[in-house]
Design a protein around this motif. Structure first.
Motif, PDB file in Angstrom:
ATOM      1  N   GLY A   6     -47.932 -17.873 -49.336  1.00 42.29           N
ATOM      2  CA  GLY A   6     -48.994 -16.881 -49.339  1.00 42.29           C
ATOM      3  C   GLY A   6     -49.736 -16.692 -48.038  1.00 42.29           C
ATOM      4  N   VAL A   7     -49.397 -17.469 -46.998  1.00 44.98           N
ATOM      5  CA  VAL A   7     -50.143 -17.390 -45.747  1.00 44.98           C
ATOM      6  C   VAL A   7     -49.978 -16.024 -45.087  1.00 44.98           C
ATOM      7  N   ARG A   8     -48.743 -15.536 -45.028  1.00 40.76           N
ATOM      8  CA  ARG A   8     -48.503 -14.253 -44.358  1.00 40.76           C
ATOM      9  C   ARG A   8     -49.221 -13.121 -45.080  1.00 40.76           C
ATOM     10  N   ALA A   9     -49.177 -13.121 -46.393  1.00 39.68           N
ATOM     11  CA  ALA A   9     -49.789 -12.040 -47.162  1.00 39.68           C
ATOM     12  C   ALA A   9     -51.316 -12.057 -47.073  1.00 39.68           C
ATOM     13  N   GLY A  29     -47.871 -23.960 -41.345  1.00 42.09           N
ATOM     14  CA  GLY A  29     -46.930 -24.708 -42.165  1.00 42.09           C
ATOM     15  C   GLY A  29     -46.971 -26.182 -41.827  1.00 42.09           C
ATOM     16  N   GLN A  30     -46.125 -26.941 -42.503  1.00 40.32           N
ATOM     17  CA  GLN A  30     -46.027 -28.373 -42.240  1.00 40.32           C
ATOM     18  C   GLN A  30     -44.571 -28.719 -41.950  1.00 40.32           C
ATOM     19  N   SER A  46     -32.120 -22.635 -41.891  1.00 41.04           N
ATOM     20  CA  SER A  46     -33.315 -21.817 -41.700  1.00 41.04           C
ATOM     21  C   SER A  46     -33.313 -20.666 -42.698  1.00 41.04           C
ATOM     22  N   THR A  47     -34.517 -20.284 -43.116  1.00 41.11           N
ATOM     23  CA  THR A  47     -34.685 -19.147 -44.029  1.00 41.11           C
ATOM     24  C   THR A  47     -35.858 -18.311 -43.523  1.00 41.11           C
ATOM     25  N   ALA A  48     -36.281 -17.346 -44.323  1.00 38.33           N
ATOM     26  CA  ALA A  48     -37.411 -16.517 -43.923  1.00 38.33           C
ATOM     27  C   ALA A  48     -38.695 -17.331 -43.779  1.00 38.33           C
ATOM     28  N   HIS A  49     -38.805 -18.455 -44.516  1.00 41.64           N
ATOM     29  CA  HIS A  49     -40.038 -19.246 -44.497  1.00 41.64           C
ATOM     30  C   HIS A  49     -39.802 -20.710 -44.148  1.00 41.64           C
ATOM     31  N   ILE A  50     -38.597 -21.048 -43.691  1.00 43.59           N
ATOM     32  CA  ILE A  50     -38.299 -22.399 -43.201  1.00 43.59           C
ATOM     33  C   ILE A  50     -37.561 -22.264 -41.879  1.00 43.59           C
ATOM     34  N   THR A  85     -45.926 -16.027 -38.299  1.00 45.10           N
ATOM     35  CA  THR A  85     -45.399 -16.210 -39.656  1.00 45.10           C
ATOM     36  C   THR A  85     -44.040 -15.539 -39.838  1.00 45.10           C
ATOM     37  N   ASP A  86     -43.519 -14.925 -38.788  1.00 44.69           N
ATOM     38  CA  ASP A  86     -42.175 -14.332 -38.813  1.00 44.69           C
ATOM     39  C   ASP A  86     -41.207 -15.364 -38.239  1.00 44.69           C
TER      40      ASP A  86
END
Length: 451
Positions: A168-171, A147-148, A243-247, A211-212
């Motif tokens: 899409g990185v995790r998938a 991520g960035q 914070s969220t699942a992807h931030i 990625t978690d």
């Protein structure tokens, strides 16, 4: 409306993250074709000059180094993470052009374009996401493999660093790693003796963990609590509200990349102090905290010149350590400090660095390698990493073992990550040209009465 910097202020290196198995496979296919074409052209030039072509030499060229780093930086995800590992572990081993160009992958990936970034923010925060911040900077502080990072300020005046995961990185992890295995089997691209399955299996697991972001938030908080108050180190606090699942939102940490300490004019005493602090941290993580951040690349540290403190970042690779493993590796450390061959062999068997099923030649070669690695523990006073040739010696011994007897079974996955932590920390010391009294740093942790 919060203040926002316009997208034009972002770095010039930007490209949308390719998503989907087909799109990412296509990028790797193009890379393989580019590397092959570059190798063929180089080999043809060697023939034209009357030289005997070397396939490995044709692949590991400056031109192919540029092609590899550019494509990995555009793709991000698992493929870029491998490039980061190569940049850290390949110093003084890979040809200079590869080592230098791969080093850029530590913190110089392509950034997402503003439109893709805005889509991610809206997906995570909802419509009108910008209203939650007084200020949001579209220019990333850093862009890496997963991520960035962007700076934001809340309406309450909190300054945050938002680590935003690429879409899409995790998938794509499984397909990326599978495709990487195919790419790296190109002759000459991977150094002889490297067991790709052994390399890629922990990479796959590490990427799943990294990625978690919910797990990383818990690990960062746990790590911060266990570290406690250390004058030279600090861990930013997690901000759960943003914070969220992807931030992952954390307090903004001041400072510059640790690599700035490698620049000419930095006092030797400053480099020595920072390297010693990182070595002490590695010892404390393992022997006292029992929680190790196993990814010690330069991008995971910030140096604050105003306070002299080191900010610790990125806890996606944090690993808990069992009491049994601590006892085993403490015994190995004692054996290496004494340069006691029989004791080192028994400790290596217990840890899983060698196995009873390995041939005598394989076991002897691993013990020899361990005794070489233990050199800094046996040095009286500061060990001069800047003048040491230890990394090259270890690589040469590994090459000789591969050619003579090959390798036996790989060590357990957790041992590979812990090994990477300690060897990576030593490599940081070497890159800084630091002098560290490792006998003193490890001293009490390896005492016979240590618990």
């Amino acid at each position: 409306m919060p203040r926002t910097e316009p997208p034009a202020s972002a770095p010039a290196r930007h490209a949308a993250v390719p998503q989907g198995r087909w799109s990412r496979s296509l990028h790797l296919g193009r890379l393989a074709g580019e590397l092959l074409a570059g190798a063929v052209a180089t080999g043809a030039g060697q023939l034209a000059r009357g030289e005997r072509p070397s396939w490995a030499g044709s692949v590991l060229t400056p031109g192919n180094a540029q092609r590899l780093t550019e494509r990995l930086a555009q793709m991000r995800g698992a493929v870029m993470k491998l490039g980061q590992l190569m940049s850290m572990e390949g110093q003084d081993v890979l040809p200079a052009p590869f080592a230098e160009l791969l080093a850029r992958l530590r913190d110089q990936a392509y950034a997402m374009p503003a439109t893709q970034l805005a889509d991610v923010l809206e997906r995570e925060y909802g419509q009108g996401w910008h209203q939650r911040f007084r200020h949001f900077s579209f220019a990333p502080i850093a862009a890496a493999s997963i991520g960035q990072v962007h700076r934001a300020e809340t309406h309450e005046g909190e300054v945050l660093a938002l680590k935003i995961q690429y879409p899409g990185v995790r998938a794509s992890i499984d397909s990326d790693v599978d495709n990487l295995g195919l790419l790296l089997r190109m002759p000459g691209l991977t150094p002889p003796g490297v067991a790709l399955d052994t390399l890629l299996a922990p990479l796959r697991a590490q990427l799943q963990a990294e990625t978690d972001y919910a797990a990383e938030a818990r690990a960062a908080t746990d790590y911060r609590d266990r570290l406690g108050d250390m004058p030279e180190l600090f861990v930013p606090r997690v901000n759960t509200a943003h914070s969220t699942a992807h931030i992952l939102a954390m307090d903004f940490a001041p400072g510059q990349a640790l690599a700035t300490l490698m620049q000419p004019g930095v006092p030797q005493s400053q480099r020595d102090r920072v390297a010693t602090a990182l070595c002490r941290l590695a010892v404390r993580e393992f022997f006292d905290m029992r929680l190790v951040q196993t990814d010690p690349n330069f991008g995971n540290y910030l140096y604050d010149a105003d306070t002299g403190r080191i900010g610790l970042l990125d806890f996606g690779a944090a690993q808990a350590v069992s009491d049994a493993r601590v006892a085993q590796l403490r015994e190995l450390g004692r054996a290496l400090r004494q340069a006691h061959r029989a004791r080192t062999h028994e400790a290596a068997l217990a840890v899983g660095l060698v196995h009873a099923s390995d041939t005598p030649a394989q076991q002897t070669a691993v013990v020899n390698l361990l005794l070489t690695v233990g050199e800094p523990l046996r040095t009286q006073g500061p060990y001069d990493f800047g003048a040491s040739t230890l990394v090259k010696e270890v690589f040469q011994q590994g090459q000789e073992q591969f050619l003579a007897s090959g390798y036996g079974q790989p060590p357990p996955a957790d041992v590979m990550l812990l090994q990477r932590k300690f060897m990576g920390t030593f490599l940081l010391c070497a890159r800084l040209g630091a002098r560290v009294d490792l006998g003193e740093v490890f001293g009490s942790a390896l005492d016979e009465d240590a618990r």
